[in-house]
Write an enzyme that holds these catalytic residues in place. Sequence first.
Site, PDB file in Angstrom:
ATOM      1  CG  HIS A 166      -0.185   0.069   2.765  1.00 63.48           C
ATOM      2  ND1 HIS A 166       0.115   1.441   3.200  1.00 63.48           N
ATOM      3  CD2 HIS A 166       0.038  -0.833   3.345  1.00 63.48           C
ATOM      4  CE1 HIS A 166       0.700   1.173   4.214  1.00 63.48           C
ATOM      5  NE2 HIS A 166       0.847  -0.250   4.439  1.00 63.48           N
ATOM      6  CB  CYS A 183       2.216  -3.221   5.301  1.00 65.27           C
ATOM      7  SG  CYS A 183       0.496  -3.563   5.691  1.00 65.27           S
TER       8      CYS A 183
END
Length: 210
Positions: A166, A183
């Site tokens: 992301h 992430c």
Amino acid sequence: MASGAKGDKVKDLQARLKQLDWYTDLIDGDYGKKTAEAVSGFQKKREIPVTGEVDQRTLDRLNGMTRKPTADELNNVAPKPKSPSMTLDDRCLQGRVVCISKAQRKLALVVDGKIQMQMDVRFGSELTPTRNGVFSVGWKSRNHVSSIYKTPMPYALFFSGGQAVHYSSDFAARGYNGSSHGCVNVRDKKKVAALFDSVSEGDKVVVYTG
């Protein structure tokens, strides 16, 4: 054209000579000594009568060996350096794969072994490491907000539990001085938006150390 000539035709001549490494000065549209020397060198190499002036034979030969100069070439704008392509893991070479290298700190969308787009990424810390392995995109969330950390995760592509690729404004601001909670952060918003639109649920994801 000959010494003393000026204008766009001279610029075109200089740019074409520059493509062949005969002319190395700035393109200025002024047919001076350096341009005449470049023309003479080109003529001698091609066994054309060496005059330092551009006759039709010289022009035809030069045009046949070069392409039309770009606006940047004509205005002395240096090309931007290209990012070196990342080395792909063997598991990234077939089909559509989001290929993620920790050592190279890069992500690439790869289709049948060819890189379609590439971007810089960062990963989790030692306490919250990004998992290695072969996964698939489980689901996508364009305007996601973390339910745990309450932070924005735009253009999230979830591939392993709560771990996702992301956009990260923190990565954009701080670079590699920070880390994620596991992430794969991307700092270029336009690139990750393009990735989000290009990737489908079920597409393969490979995260590897090399």
